[in-house]
Design a protein around this motif. Structure first.
Motif, mmCIF file in Angstrom:
data_model
loop_
_atom_site.group_PDB
_atom_site.id
_atom_site.type_symbol
_atom_site.label_atom_id
_atom_site.label_comp_id
_atom_site.label_asym_id
_atom_site.label_seq_id
_atom_site.Cartn_x
_atom_site.Cartn_y
_atom_site.Cartn_z
ATOM 1 N N TYR A 129 0.720 -1.199 0.135
ATOM 2 C CA TYR A 129 0.185 0.169 0.045
ATOM 3 C C TYR A 129 0.957 1.313 0.006
ATOM 4 O O TYR A 129 1.633 1.453 0.852
ATOM 5 N N ASP A 132 -0.998 7.920 -0.011
ATOM 6 C CA ASP A 132 -1.084 9.509 -0.738
ATOM 7 C C ASP A 132 -0.217 10.386 -0.193
ATOM 8 O O ASP A 132 0.328 10.405 0.770
ATOM 9 N N ALA A 135 -0.851 11.823 3.103
ATOM 10 C CA ALA A 135 -0.750 11.207 4.377
ATOM 11 C C ALA A 135 0.326 11.599 5.487
ATOM 12 O O ALA A 135 1.488 12.023 5.016
ATOM 13 N N ARG A 145 -0.426 5.625 12.372
ATOM 14 C CA ARG A 145 -0.788 4.492 11.643
ATOM 15 C C ARG A 145 -0.994 3.069 12.485
ATOM 16 O O ARG A 145 -0.192 3.009 13.392
ATOM 17 N N HIS A 151 -7.958 -3.670 9.610
ATOM 18 C CA HIS A 151 -7.772 -2.341 8.928
ATOM 19 C C HIS A 151 -6.416 -1.909 9.045
ATOM 20 O O HIS A 151 -6.013 -1.551 10.394
ATOM 21 N N TYR A 154 -4.891 5.111 9.102
ATOM 22 C CA TYR A 154 -3.774 6.143 9.088
ATOM 23 C C TYR A 154 -4.525 7.721 8.969
ATOM 24 O O TYR A 154 -5.608 7.776 8.543
ATOM 25 N N ALA A 156 -4.286 11.537 7.608
ATOM 26 C CA ALA A 156 -3.865 12.430 6.215
ATOM 27 C C ALA A 156 -4.211 13.876 6.514
ATOM 28 O O ALA A 156 -5.402 14.161 7.147
ATOM 29 N N ALA A 167 -7.718 13.997 8.266
ATOM 30 C CA ALA A 167 -8.732 12.983 7.858
ATOM 31 C C ALA A 167 -8.095 11.487 8.278
ATOM 32 O O ALA A 167 -7.036 11.466 8.532
ATOM 33 N N GLY A 169 -7.938 7.586 7.155
ATOM 34 C CA GLY A 169 -8.199 6.819 6.197
ATOM 35 C C GLY A 169 -8.089 5.368 6.580
ATOM 36 O O GLY A 169 -7.575 4.992 7.635
ATOM 37 N N VAL A 171 -7.783 1.187 5.257
ATOM 38 C CA VAL A 171 -8.012 0.332 4.195
ATOM 39 C C VAL A 171 -7.866 -1.278 4.748
ATOM 40 O O VAL A 171 -7.181 -1.569 5.676
#
Length: 175
Positions: A129, A132, A135, A145, A151, A154, A156, A167, A169, A171
């Motif tokens: 991964y 972006d 981050a 992180r 999941h 993390y 950003a 924000a 995120g 995954v």
């Protein structure tokens, strides 16, 4: 108490679940310290250095990453032979961070601004991964992180004009 870390790149020490042990990765060994007292509990050799360490969620296994291999030690039986895995794809002489995802997978960030999921069963990276551009980097000494309920979560930065925010995120692994 104070503990000097005998390591050129100084990988981050980690606490085991329940904060029973402090794991100190060093250039030639990994010291397992009783967190409450500072007493040495175990020592594991690290011939090629310890770039990063991670304790399994149940507190029974310790993963140690070096230049080219991943070694898993038993914390409940310090005399047991370790499991060794060739891991050139994630190995590094520099500091790395690692997290156990489940009993068969380790997530590491040993190479740049990405995470790699290593499978013990397949002995390869099964997922990557790349974060972006916005981050927040781990090097800023903040917990940005983590693994939560399967999941990778993390933080950003969010910017629009003069407005700024943060924000989160998430995954799904190995999503």
């Amino acid at each position: 108490y104070k503990l000097p870390q005998e390591s050129f790149f100084a990988p981050v020490p980690v606490l085991s679940g329940g904060r029973k042990y402090l794991i100190l990765p060093e250039d030639k060994q990994v010291r397992v310290i009783e967190a409450a007292t500072g007493a040495l509990a175990l020592t594991f050799p690290a011939e090629n250095g310890a770039s990063g360490v991670a304790v399994s969620e149940d507190g029974q296994r310790l993963a140690v990453l070096s230049r080219n291999e991943l070694i898993v030690w038993s914390l409940s039986d310090g005399t047991a032979e370790p499991q060794k895995y060739q891991a050139e794809a994630i190995g590094t002489p520099f500091a790395a961070t690692m997290d156990w995802v489940d009993s068969d997978h380790i997530l590491t960030n040993s190479h740049g601004f990405a995470k790699s999921l290593y499978s013990f069963k397949h002995k390869i990276i099964v997922w990557n991964y790349n974060f972006d551009f916005e981050a927040v980097r781990e090097e800023e000494d903040r917990r940005v992180r983590s693994i939560v309920d399967g999941h990778l979560v993390y933080a950003a930065s969010v910017r629009e004009g003069r407005a700024r925010g943060l924000a989160v995120g998430a995954v799904k692994l190995p999503g």
